[in-house]
Design an enzyme around this catalytic site. Structure first.
Site, short mmCIF file in Angstrom:
data_model
loop_
_atom_site.label_atom_id
_atom_site.label_comp_id
_atom_site.label_asym_id
_atom_site.label_seq_id
_atom_site.Cartn_x
_atom_site.Cartn_y
_atom_site.Cartn_z
N GLU A 80 73.19 28.41 -6.74
CA GLU A 80 72.78 29.71 -6.49
C GLU A 80 72.62 28.75 -4.75
O GLU A 80 72.50 28.24 -3.14
CB GLU A 80 71.44 30.12 -6.22
CG GLU A 80 71.16 31.35 -4.85
CD GLU A 80 71.76 32.33 -4.06
OE1 GLU A 80 73.34 32.77 -4.55
OE2 GLU A 80 71.71 32.87 -3.46
N ASP A 81 71.49 27.22 -5.53
CA ASP A 81 70.52 26.27 -4.09
C ASP A 81 71.20 24.83 -3.78
O ASP A 81 70.59 24.19 -3.44
CB ASP A 81 69.33 26.29 -5.19
CG ASP A 81 68.44 27.59 -5.42
OD1 ASP A 81 69.25 28.55 -4.07
OD2 ASP A 81 68.17 27.42 -5.35
#
Ligand code: MN
Length: 727
Positions: A80-81
């Site tokens: 996600e990051d």
């Protein structure tokens, strides 16, 4: 500050403590991988971001989870990051880990959904349904726990509140459901402190004040209780604590008492060696102290749905303090604190002989299967949620439906009007077919039109009972009104042929005789073929003594093929009615607009339209009452499908020529089948969409003009060559 190497070793040591055969290499590889991926990213407090996944992994090690869960925790924010992809993770750590990381990532993305839906029970079910592997949920809970522990670093108060609210509404109930008491309690207190900082602070202050008044109260009571049990020969380990600020707060809400009035703020836990000891301890304590009525609960004989087992009671204890006492065995205690994780541990008996931690889930399932009824563990219900699919409305409301549901099910779920008028759907912003199967978390927008009506074909793919019932009801109503329309037209023509005028009023006296509640029902019965126009006419005008239907005089001619009969003014007009209802087109001869046609009344099915040249009409020659004179209505604009039988030479590219010729003549091939194939010839059956019979003649002429074509004829026809019918 700890060095990175120490952090890794500390984590590995924790896992090794309960799993001696852990693959340390993979664990430290995941550690380095996550650190590299998060690189220079920082948390709100300025610490390296990487410390967050490490903390999450440590929380899970505290619950003694398998190494796949620990590795997933280390990697849980990389997709996600950071630039890392799922494919990278699968390459590095295999399919199991990448699936788990994917699951956690999906849950993280789900958190971006609207605020409103998150307060609903359905949102929690959606989270459960999306956690196909319960380890996904455990990682997510640990992730949330660490985020809550560091919540105070976030500066924006609105953001802190939002995260705390979400924790209270979603993650606390989930932790409770899967029975992880320790995580639930901590999440609850952290969220409470963020949501009601003033209330939290005043409760904490008050507790500190009381403690200052009598600093040794808890340990004094522990000492007393231990003595009393020991005197009766019971070896118990007793711990005492003040209740959590949140549970005191809840109590103040429920009991409508102020903090000053609230006296039982202490809880004691009595751990005994075995089950019998639980009831023995209970007996001793009830004997020694007055009990507070209504506080005794036996969760051992009736465990909670998350498998929590314990005896609860309330006493006026030593020093006249009101206390709460929980009595349980060590095993019950582990399960209460660690939930599903503890089940696994106990099943293994602590001995990790084969060290294969991924057995965890299978073992868990075995435990579940071997154990008592439906209510036993949330996991059984978790599987039930996986039979469901949860989708969002554009406003963010969640609609739960059975698996396999389509946009039509969704539309009917919102409102029957929306279902009845739905013409299309957007799923996650993209236009899709109405039969598309929906997935968890899809956002569905239904496109409606005022003039639109349900299609009978929906019945084939909708899965919810509600949608099925609505579509069927609509078809029935539609059918009935079409039958009624047809019946009324048939009667009107019949009456006119006998110089009578048909009015609804004139028919009313006949209703009791024919056992039809309304004139509309009488019309529908005639249209459906349940009774004949002759019966009606004779009942009203017995003197006319009509014996045969007026259309019957056409039959001999059609039968003998002497001549085709053009429609008279008594013919029933055929409009573009919904196929499969009052009017059907015969599958044997595929009538086209412009063909000379005849109707055959079929009881309970309305009227089937055949071409007058259809070979099957012979089957009805002895039932003249079933024949009905019909004609095309001029304004019919819909194209329909005709069927040709084509024979061509078996030469290279022959089939291609046929297709080209049909297309050039403006026909659209709906279906094509080779019915016979010899060395010299191909026989084809071709369904072609055309405007009308004249158009079909053009197509036939075009085909005949090509040398590869041996013969062409309309399917199911006796007559050759095909004749055009002219109005
Ligand atoms: Mn995280």
């Amino acid at each position: 500050m700890l060095q990175e190497k120490d952090l890794a070793e500390e984590l590995i040591a924790r896992v090794r403590a309960y799993d001696p055969l852990v693959e340390e290499g993979v664990l430290s590889r995941a550690f380095v991988y996550a650190k590299t991926a998060h690189a220079t990213q920082q948390r709100a407090n300025g610490e390296p971001y990487f410390l967050h996944p490490v903390a999450v992994a440590n929380i899970l090690a505290g619950l003694r989870l398998d190494s796949a869960s620990i590795i997933t925790a280390l990697l849980h924010d990389t997709v996600e990051d950071t630039a890392v992809t799922l494919e990278d993770i699968e390459k590095q750590f295999g399919k199991e880990i990448s699936k788990l990381v994917d699951g956690v990532t999906k849950l993280t993305r789900l958190e971006l959904q609207s605020e409103r839906s998150k307060q609903s029970e359905n949102f929690r079910k959606l989270v459960l349904a999306m956690s196909e592997d319960i380890r996904v949920l455990l990682v997510k809970l640990a992730d949330r726990l660490h985020n809550m522990r560091t919540l105070h670093y976030i500066e924006d108060p609105a953001k802190r509140r939002r995260i705390a609210r979400e924790t209270m509404d979603i993650y606390v109930p989930l932790a409770e459901r899967i029975g992880i008491q320790s995580v639930k309690d901590e999440l609850q207190d952290l969220a409470f402190a963020a949501l009601y900082p003033d209330a939290y602070q005043s409760i904490v202050n008050r507790l500190q004040y009381l403690k200052a008044q009598n600093p040794n109260l808890v340990s004094d009571i522990v000492g007393e209780l231990t003595n009393i049990l020991a005197k009766q020969g019971l070896d118990a380990v007793i711990t005492g604590r003040e209740k959590s600020p949140y549970s005191i707060w809840r109590k103040m809400q429920r009991a409508n008492v102020t903090f000053e009035q609230l006296s039982d703020i202490m809880a004691f836990r009595v751990l005994v060696p075995d089950l019998a000891g639980c009831y023995q301890a209970l007996g001793i304590l009830h004997n020694a102290y007055s009990l507070i009525p209504g506080r005794f609960k036996d969760y051992i004989s009736t465990p909670k749905s998350n498998d929590y087992r314990s005896l609860h009671t309330g006493l006026i204890g030593p020093f006249q303090q009101r206390i709460e006492v929980q009595i349980r065995t060590q095993e019950m205690h582990e399960i209460a604190e660690k939930g599903v994780a503890a089940h696994w541990h106990y099943k293994q008996g602590g001995a990790q002989t084969d060290g294969r931690q991924y057995r965890w889930l299978r073992e868990l399932l075995e435990i579940l299967e071997a154990s008592t009824p439906e209510e036993f563990l949330e996991h059984t219900r978790l599987e039930m949620f996986q039979e469901q699919v949860f989708c969002f409305t554009p406003k963010g409301d969640i609609i739960p439906m059975p698996k396999g549901s389509t946009p039509v099910d969704f539309a009917y779920n919102i409102h029957s009007d929306i279902g009845d008028r739905c013409t299309g759907a957007r799923v996650n912003g993209r236009l899709v077919q109405l039969r598309t199967v929906l997935n968890n978390g899809d956002q569905v927008e239904i496109i409606t039109s005022r003039s639109s009506t349900p299609s009978p074909s929906w019945e084939e793919f909708v899965v919810t009972g509600r949608a099925k019932a609505c579509v069927r009801r609509f078809i029935r109503m539609q059918q009935r009104s079409q039958y009624a329309e047809l019946g009324k037209t048939m009667l009107t023509k019949m009456f006119r042929a006998h110089s009578q005028t048909l009015t609804d009023k004139a028919l009313e006296p006949l209703l009791p005789k024919f056992k039809r509640p309304t004139v509309e029902d009488l019309y529908a019965a005639v249209g459906e073929g349940l009774m004949t126009t002759r019966e009606v006419l004779n009942a009203l005008y017995p003197d006319l003594a009509v014996e045969k239907q007026q259309a019957v005089d056409a039959i001999p001619e059609i039968k003998t093929r002497a001549k085709l009969r053009k429609p008279s003014r008594y013919a029933i007009p055929i409009r573009g009615l919904i196929p499969g209802m009052a009017i059907n087109f015969a599958k044997c001869c595929h009538p086209l607009k412009g063909d000379l046609i005849v109707g055959i009344i079929t009881t309970g099915k309305g009227v089937t339209i055949h071409t007058q040249e259809c070979e099957n009409l012979i089957n009805f020659q002895n039932q003249p009452e079933r024949w009905l004179e019909v004609a095309w209505e001029d304004e019919t604009t819909e194209s329909n499908v005709g069927r040709l039988s084509v024979m061509i030479n078996n030469v290279m590219g022959g089939m291609g020529h046929v297709c080209t010729m049909i297309a050039k003549a403006g026909g659209n091939i709906a279906n094509l089948k080779i019915t016979n194939r010899t060395q010299d010839f191909f026989e084809l059956m071709v369904d072609i969409e055309v405007r009308d019979a004249q158009h079909m003649l053009d197509v036939i002429a075009a085909l005949r003009s090509h040398p590869v074509v041996v013969s062409v004829e309309r399917y199911g026809s006796l007559n050759e060559p095909v004749r055009a019918a002219v109005h």
